[in-house]
Design an enzyme around this catalytic site. Structure first.
Site, PDB file in Angstrom:
ATOM      1  N   MET A  29       0.833  -1.208   0.000  1.00  0.00           N
ATOM      2  CA  MET A  29       0.000   0.000   0.000  1.00  0.00           C
ATOM      3  C   MET A  29       0.867   1.257   0.000  1.00  0.00           C
ATOM      4  O   MET A  29       1.851   1.345   0.719  1.00  0.00           O
ATOM      5  CB  MET A  29      -0.854  -0.071   1.275  1.00  0.00           C
ATOM      6  CG  MET A  29      -1.486   1.175   1.766  1.00  0.00           C
ATOM      7  SD  MET A  29      -2.361   0.690   3.310  1.00  0.00           S
ATOM      8  CE  MET A  29      -2.748   2.287   3.988  1.00  0.00           C
ATOM      9  N   SER A 104       3.691  -6.587   2.097  1.00  0.00           N
ATOM     10  CA  SER A 104       2.542  -6.060   2.832  1.00  0.00           C
ATOM     11  C   SER A 104       1.245  -6.552   2.173  1.00  0.00           C
ATOM     12  O   SER A 104       1.123  -7.757   1.924  1.00  0.00           O
ATOM     13  CB  SER A 104       2.658  -4.541   2.900  1.00  0.00           C
ATOM     14  OG  SER A 104       1.893  -4.053   3.966  1.00  0.00           O
ATOM     15  N   GLN A 105       0.304  -5.663   1.811  1.00  0.00           N
ATOM     16  CA  GLN A 105      -0.967  -6.171   1.272  1.00  0.00           C
ATOM     17  C   GLN A 105      -0.761  -6.983  -0.013  1.00  0.00           C
ATOM     18  O   GLN A 105      -1.581  -7.844  -0.341  1.00  0.00           O
ATOM     19  CB  GLN A 105      -1.993  -5.059   1.071  1.00  0.00           C
ATOM     20  CG  GLN A 105      -1.677  -4.075  -0.043  1.00  0.00           C
ATOM     21  CD  GLN A 105      -2.683  -2.924  -0.151  1.00  0.00           C
ATOM     22  OE1 GLN A 105      -3.454  -2.657   0.778  1.00  0.00           O
ATOM     23  NE2 GLN A 105      -2.696  -2.236  -1.285  1.00  0.00           N
ATOM     24  N   HIS A 278       7.931  -2.593   9.990  1.00  0.00           N
ATOM     25  CA  HIS A 278       7.297  -3.081   8.771  1.00  0.00           C
ATOM     26  C   HIS A 278       8.164  -2.882   7.521  1.00  0.00           C
ATOM     27  O   HIS A 278       8.526  -1.750   7.194  1.00  0.00           O
ATOM     28  CB  HIS A 278       5.966  -2.334   8.609  1.00  0.00           C
ATOM     29  CG  HIS A 278       5.021  -2.984   7.647  1.00  0.00           C
ATOM     30  ND1 HIS A 278       4.537  -4.258   7.835  1.00  0.00           N
ATOM     31  CD2 HIS A 278       4.455  -2.542   6.505  1.00  0.00           C
ATOM     32  CE1 HIS A 278       3.711  -4.559   6.846  1.00  0.00           C
ATOM     33  NE2 HIS A 278       3.649  -3.541   6.019  1.00  0.00           N
TER      34      HIS A 278
END
Ligand SMILES: *[C@@H]1O[C@H](CO)[C@@H](O)[C@H](O)[C@H]1NC(C)=O
Ligand SMILES: *[C@@H]1O[C@H](CO)[C@@H](O)[C@H](O)[C@H]1NC(C)=O
Ligand SMILES: *[C@@H]1O[C@H](CO)[C@@H](O)[C@H](O)[C@H]1NC(C)=O
Length: 296
Positions: A29, A104-105, A278
């Site tokens: 994202m 991530s996504q 992250h």
């Protein structure tokens, strides 16, 4: 002696001809296919570490980089999966299979690809900080654009499970509210579907079991994903955010709705960790932990 030399030459030759499988990347994202600072540097690292350098396809959802970034927020995840499936089908370099690396996504999106789009075949699926049980908060805004992030928070607050938001806001589509599990299962257009929480789709399990290994990376100091256990398929207990239910204690695992239990029993799920925030892994961590899964 000559014989051994011959064998060695022969092996070297075979590797030179076959090479490593192609690699497909899906960004996170706020990012895009082709940001030189993010996926661009990953591609460089892969090309440096694997000889001969494998073919890499970094998925771009949209006609250009700007669209790709915006679509990461506002293009229905199901449409993004369809779009990516068409790109993978059209890429003849992937016909014999590819390794998939999602950031991530992009991690849960590539899992949806494995479940819904079995051709061309995915070999290893590497999810780096993917939220496989969704999120219940974005404590800190990922990406550079704080304006977009704050806007998204507003929309989520306005009504994450309203159909108009579910249809258009990607982050709502993998939002799991542990205080509204029944509503989540009923209306979540993406996550509840790929996690077999509304109806059971046998193809999802059959297709998913075709991959070789599922590599799940969790960031121990993640300040962007709440809860970060979701990166290993863990999530809050229903109505209780003080308790985390890990994958092996979940219904998804117990009923083996996706084949995760079978894969785990065959040691095909690798639970990796990075002791950082992250996506903030170092090059050396990537070389030590991820490159081995991309080599053959
Ligand atoms: C397929 O891979 C080869 C070798 O890496 C590359 O030269 C070619 O451009 C690729 N084809 C497409 C359609 O990207
Ligand atoms: C952030 O996104 C908004 C909405 O798309 C845009 O108007 C603004 O220029 C962006 N800001 C930056 C710093 O990129
Ligand atoms: C969670 O709370 C909802 C709403 O109060 C209730 O309907 C549901 O049964 C609860 N679930 C559990 C497992 O306690």
């Amino acid at each position: 002696m000559l014989f051994i030399v011959g064998i060695i030459i022969c092996f070297t030759h075979i590797f030179a001809i076959l090479g490593s499988p192609p690699i497909v990347l899906w960004h996170g994202m706020g990012d895009s296919c082709c940001n030189p600072l993010s996926l661009g540097s990953i591609i460089k690292l892969i090309e440096k570490e694997i000889t001969p350098a494998p073919y890499v396809h970094s998925l771009r959802i949209g006609a250009n980089v700007e669209e790709d970034t915006t679509n990461g927020f506002f293009m229905n995840a199901n449409h993004q999966i369809d779009y990516a499936c068409k790109l993978l089908n059209a890429d003849k370099n992937l016909t014999n299979g590819y390794h998939a690396v999602g950031f991530s996504q992009g991690g849960q999106f590539l899992r949806a690809i494995a479940q819904r789009c079995p051709n061309p075949p995915m070999l290893n699926l590497i999810s780096i900080g993917g939220q496989h049980q969704g999120v219940f908060g974005f404590p800190r805004c990922p990406g550079d654009n704080v304006t977009i992030c704050n806007y998204i928070r507003e929309l989520l607050r306005f009504g994450v499970y309203e159909s108009v938001i579910q249809d258009h806001l990607v982050q709502a589509e993998y939002w799991q509210d542990p205080h509204q599990e029944a509503t989540y299962r009923r209306v979540s257009v993406f996550l509840a579907d790929i996690n077999q929480e509304r109806t059971f789709n046998p193809d999802y399990k059959t297709n998913f079991l075709k991959i070789r290994n599922l590599v799940l990376v969790k960031f121990l100091r993640d300040t962007m994903v709440d809860p970060h256990e979701s990166e290993h398929f863990g999530f809050y207990a229903e109505n209780n955010t003080a308790k985390i239910v890990p994958l092996r204690e979940s219904t998804l695992y117990a009923n083996d709705l996706l084949g995760l239990k079978i894969m785990d029993q065959q040691s095909r799920i690798k639970f990796l960790e990075s002791d950082t925030d992250h996506l903030r892994f170092t090059d050396q961590w990537f070389i030590d932990n991820i490159i081995p899964f991309l080599k053959d």
